[in-house]
Design an enzyme around this catalytic site. Structure first.
Site, PDB file in Angstrom:
ATOM      1  CE1 TYR A 123       0.360  -5.834  -1.685  1.00 59.08           C
ATOM      2  CE2 TYR A 123      -1.439  -4.054  -0.758  1.00 59.08           C
ATOM      3  CZ  TYR A 123      -0.305  -5.349  -0.974  1.00 59.08           C
ATOM      4  OH  TYR A 123      -0.068  -5.870   0.786  1.00 59.08           O
ATOM      5  N   GLY A 124      -2.183  -5.498  -4.100  1.00 55.72           N
ATOM      6  CA  GLY A 124      -4.019  -5.751  -3.079  1.00 55.72           C
ATOM      7  C   GLY A 124      -4.728  -4.520  -2.034  1.00 55.72           C
ATOM      8  NE  ARG A 180       5.510  -6.840  17.017  1.00 54.99           N
ATOM      9  CZ  ARG A 180       6.655  -7.857  17.014  1.00 54.99           C
ATOM     10  NH1 ARG A 180       7.281  -8.063  17.784  1.00 54.99           N
ATOM     11  NH2 ARG A 180       5.959  -8.827  16.425  1.00 54.99           N
ATOM     12  CG  HIS A 227      -7.300  -2.382  10.468  1.00 53.97           C
ATOM     13  ND1 HIS A 227      -6.705  -1.992  10.205  1.00 53.97           N
ATOM     14  CD2 HIS A 227      -7.940  -4.031   9.387  1.00 53.97           C
ATOM     15  CE1 HIS A 227      -6.123  -2.969   9.600  1.00 53.97           C
ATOM     16  NE2 HIS A 227      -6.573  -3.761   9.251  1.00 53.97           N
ATOM     17  NE  ARG A 241       0.110  -8.683   2.054  1.00 56.67           N
ATOM     18  CZ  ARG A 241      -0.146  -7.857   2.771  1.00 56.67           C
ATOM     19  NH1 ARG A 241      -1.737  -8.636   3.288  1.00 56.67           N
ATOM     20  NH2 ARG A 241       0.106  -6.975   3.840  1.00 56.67           N
ATOM     21  CB  SER A 263       0.636  -4.688  10.176  1.00 52.78           C
ATOM     22  OG  SER A 263       1.337  -3.278  10.544  1.00 52.78           O
ATOM     23  CB  ALA A 264       4.503  -6.228  12.414  1.00 52.06           C
ATOM     24  CB  CYS A 265       0.139  -6.980  16.336  1.00 50.69           C
ATOM     25  SG  CYS A 265       1.296  -5.759  17.011  1.00 50.69           S
ATOM     26  CE  LYS A 322      -6.160  -3.645   4.678  1.00 51.38           C
ATOM     27  NZ  LYS A 322      -6.005  -3.657   5.856  1.00 51.38           N
ATOM     28  CG  ASP A 352      -7.781  -6.922   7.314  1.00 48.18           C
ATOM     29  OD1 ASP A 352      -7.527  -6.681   8.164  1.00 48.18           O
ATOM     30  OD2 ASP A 352      -8.259  -6.505   6.016  1.00 48.18           O
ATOM     31  CB  THR A 397      -3.494 -13.774   9.824  1.00 49.53           C
ATOM     32  OG1 THR A 397      -4.326 -12.913   8.992  1.00 49.53           O
ATOM     33  CG2 THR A 397      -4.085 -14.671   9.295  1.00 49.53           C
ATOM     34  CG  ASN A 416       3.349  -6.941   1.960  1.00 49.62           C
ATOM     35  OD1 ASN A 416       2.500  -7.773   2.578  1.00 49.62           O
ATOM     36  ND2 ASN A 416       3.142  -5.728   1.238  1.00 49.62           N
ATOM     37  NE  ARG A 464      -2.186  -1.400   3.270  1.00 50.83           N
ATOM     38  CZ  ARG A 464      -2.262  -0.712   4.042  1.00 50.83           C
ATOM     39  NH1 ARG A 464      -2.047   0.256   4.987  1.00 50.83           N
ATOM     40  NH2 ARG A 464      -1.799  -1.444   5.921  1.00 50.83           N
TER      41      ARG A 464
HETATM   42  O1  SAT Z   1      -1.892  -4.314   2.387  1.00 48.54           O
HETATM   43  S1  SAT Z   1      -2.790  -4.630   2.467  1.00 48.54           S
HETATM   44  O2  SAT Z   1      -4.465  -3.748   3.235  1.00 48.54           O
HETATM   45  O3  SAT Z   1      -3.821  -5.713   1.410  1.00 48.54           O
HETATM   46  C1  SAT Z   1      -3.913  -5.910   3.448  1.00 48.54           C
HETATM   47  C2  SAT Z   1      -3.831  -5.485   5.185  1.00 48.54           C
HETATM   48  O4  SAT Z   1      -2.393  -4.535   5.437  1.00 48.54           O
HETATM   49  O5  SAT Z   1      -4.519  -5.888   5.911  1.00 48.54           O
HETATM   50 MN    MN Z   2      -5.495  -5.165   8.006  1.00 49.43          MN
END
Ligand code: SAT
Ligand code: MN
Length: 590
Positions: free
Chosen positions: A205-206, A406, A234, A375, A256-258, A214, A283, A261, A373, A77
């Site tokens: 990108y996603g 974190r 979120h 996916r 993120s990074a915590c 998002k 998510d 998922t 990153n 992103r």
């Molecule tokens: O990077 S994305 O927004 O596509 C996915 C995410 O961060 O949950």
């Molecule tokens: Mn997310």
């Protein structure tokens, strides 16, 4: 026999007029109305293989799976190119980039002019949320990227189901996407909340281009949620089922990074035999107040767009099972026999791989084989622990909300708020430390309110006010907690094992939410007594758990000061109640 590619799935005049207008602007060679069928998917997969950006994987090891590669400049992103285009800058607030709507439309119109010449425009009708749900929203994405269509088919409910929900109305999100020339100079992701419109250009990108995720479900969604009196958050949603068959639903926001998922797909440890954690979503949560005064949540998505590196059978066995078939991988490494590999997968890498950029890669190479990153896009129906209530139109009733970060110090393993306002304060001041890998500097706390910093589609102060106001609608508000699986001792060792063992903390949260566990009061909130936590079979001493739970006055004085500094950046729209809550906590510290 009808020609599949020209099948119009709607007579909705609003849709037809808008598609016509956008086609006039972007000038595609042809228009394909997508129905989300398997035959359509197969055609697009074949197209991707022919064009060279998609590779079929080994059907014996990974049936139905494909690996895509992106432009190397287009792998994440782009927050600095993401804009909220409200009439005034004030409405977007200090945490968003802003462009005036007229200016943004004009700027992007010039870029879209003829951008699809020589290409196909795909019309992708999609539904976010379970069909028939009062929370469900229809979007239509126009895109010149077959990769986007393949992803949208997994991430959202696509095709006729969306048109059926829309009927002949005008209530749909208008999403326009063109890859254009994939130049970072001409890359913009613009949101027009007043028009329920998203214009995205220059990326594939996603998070930039799967407009349901998002862009619609969070940025536009949060704007609509405030207007209409609900929440777009979120958050993961999980259902914890006890051996007696009682299921309690919890929503949780982590930056993120915590391990969001992982928590959504938690596998209870042996001690918790008979417990099951069901994933509703990993998510995003859309939540509204039910007639019974409880908070009800749906997952608007239909699949998981997860980070591959670090995913393995220890960290997330359910994710590994979920991505074993019918999964679209992006920017992972691929072996000669058509298997996937990434850093942090269980096994050693094979001797030879094709790396994420399509180059030969040898074991021992200092370069990463998979992009950090990289996916997977996987259908949620692959998840062995998908909640049976994931398609329930009214959603699931939420008993507890957890805000987790974190933090090496300060924040206890688990902390229960005194009340709703204090809980909102916890979310509003949510912070997470940057990891060494990300910045080179450890221990810098980034404030990421409700984990919504990049996703709140309007002024953050107004967003907090919306949270506070919703208390008045909730006869049975969920209890709000703050969690921290990452606290360390003086020697830098984690005090809590995390992963599946977080079940022990979750169990206390559930019991508190159901009014049956005891707790201790601290000046900052409630924490469990040691006897409230089941520690049997844990390789952790009671002293370590006490440390993980500790509320340290000096640390908290600094924390409250730091929250005050953050609040100053949100003035003048910061609700007074939150600043007063901060003052109250300071006073209670003594
Ligand atoms: O990077 S994305 O927004 O596509 C996915 C995410 O961060 O949950
Ligand atoms: Mn997310």
């Amino acid at each position: 026999m009808h020609d599949h590619d020209t099948e119009v799935v709607t007579t909705n005049r609003h849709v037809l007029a808008w598609v016509g207008e956008m086609a006039e602007l972007t000038k595609p060679d042809r228009i394909v109305w997508c129905d989300g069928s398997e035959s359509e998917q197969r055609r697009l997969q074949a197209l991707g293989e022919a064009e060279g950006w998609l590779r079929a994987l080994n059907p014996k090891k990974l049936p139905g799976c494909f690996a895509a590669r992106s432009n190397p400049n287009d792998v994440a992103r782009v927050e600095h190119l993401t804009f909220i285009c409200t009439p005034t800058k004030e409405e977007a607030g200090p945490t968003n980039n802003w462009m005036a709507p007229d200016q943004a439309y004009a700027k992007l119109r010039a870029l879209y002019d003829g951008a699809m010449a020589g290409r196909t425009m795909y019309v992708v009708p999609y539904l976010m949320g379970p069909p028939g749900s009062p929370l469900a929203k229809v979007g239509i994405e126009l895109t010149d990227s077959p990769y986007v269509v393949l992803n949208m088919r997994i991430m959202a409910r696509m095709g006729q189901v969306a048109m059926d929900q829309l009927g002949d109305g005008d209530g749909f999100n208008r999403g326009l996407h063109s890859m254009s020339d994939l130049s970072a100079e001409r890359r913009f992701i613009c949101h027009f909340p007043q028009d329920n419109t998203i214009w995205s250009i220059g990326s594939n990108y996603g998070g930039n281009v799967l407009l349901g995720k998002k862009c619609l479900a969070l940025r536009i969604g949060s704007y609509l949620a405030r207007q209409e009196g609900w929440f777009a958050e979120h958050m993961l949603i999980l259902g914890a089922e006890s051996p007696e068959g009682e299921t309690t639903y919890v929503a949780a926001a982590f930056p993120s990074a915590c391990g969001k998922t992982n928590f959504a797909m938690l596998i209870p440890p042996e001690r918790y035999n008979g417990w099951k954690i069901w994933t509703v979503g990993d998510d995003i949560a859309w939540m509204r107040v039910g007639e019974d005064g409880r908070l009800w949540a749906v997952n608007p998505e239909n699949g998981y767009f997860g980070v591959a590196p670090g995913t393995n059978f220890n960290s997330n066995a359910n994710a590994m099972k979920t991505i074993a078939k019918d999964t679209l991988y992006t920017n992972v490494a691929v072996s000669d026999d058509g298997d996937v590999w990434w850093e942090g997968l269980d096994n050693e890498p094979p001797e030879n791989l094709t790396d994420w950029q399509g180059r030969p890669w040898k074991k021992g190479s200092p370069d990463k084989a998979a992009h950090p990153n990289s996916r997977f896009t996987a259908p949620m129906t692959n998840n062995p622990f998908l909640s049976p209530f994931v398609n329930e139109p009214r959603g699931v009733p939420i008993s507890a909300i957890i805000f987790g970060g974190r933090r090496a110090t300060t924040v206890p393993l688990i902390l229960e708020s005194f009340n709703w306002t204090h809980g909102v304060y916890m979310g509003a001041t949510l912070g997470s430390e940057t990891t060494a890998a990300a910045t080179g500097q450890v221990g810098i706390v980034r404030r990421d309110p409700m984990a919504m910093l990049p996703f709140c589609g309007y002024n953050m102060g107004d967003y907090f006010a919306h949270w506070l106001r919703m208390q008045g609608e909730l006869r049975f508000p969920p209890k709000i907690f703050m969690s921290n699986w990452f606290r360390k001792d003086e020697s830098g060792k984690f005090l809590w094992p995390g992963y599946g063992e977080n079940m022990r903390v979750l169990k206390w949260v559930i019991d508190r939410a159901r009014g049956r566990a005891t707790r201790r009061e601290t000046p900052l909130g409630f924490i469990p007594r040691l006897s409230d936590l089941d520690l049997v079979g844990l390789d952790v001493t009671p002293e370590q758990v006490e440390h993980a739970l500790r509320v340290d006055r000096d640390e908290w004085r600094a924390e409250l000061e730091s929250a005050g500094t953050f609040f100053e950046t949100l003035a003048p729209r910061l609700p007074k109640a939150l600043e007063m809550q901060r003052q109250l906590l300071l006073a209670q510290l003594g």
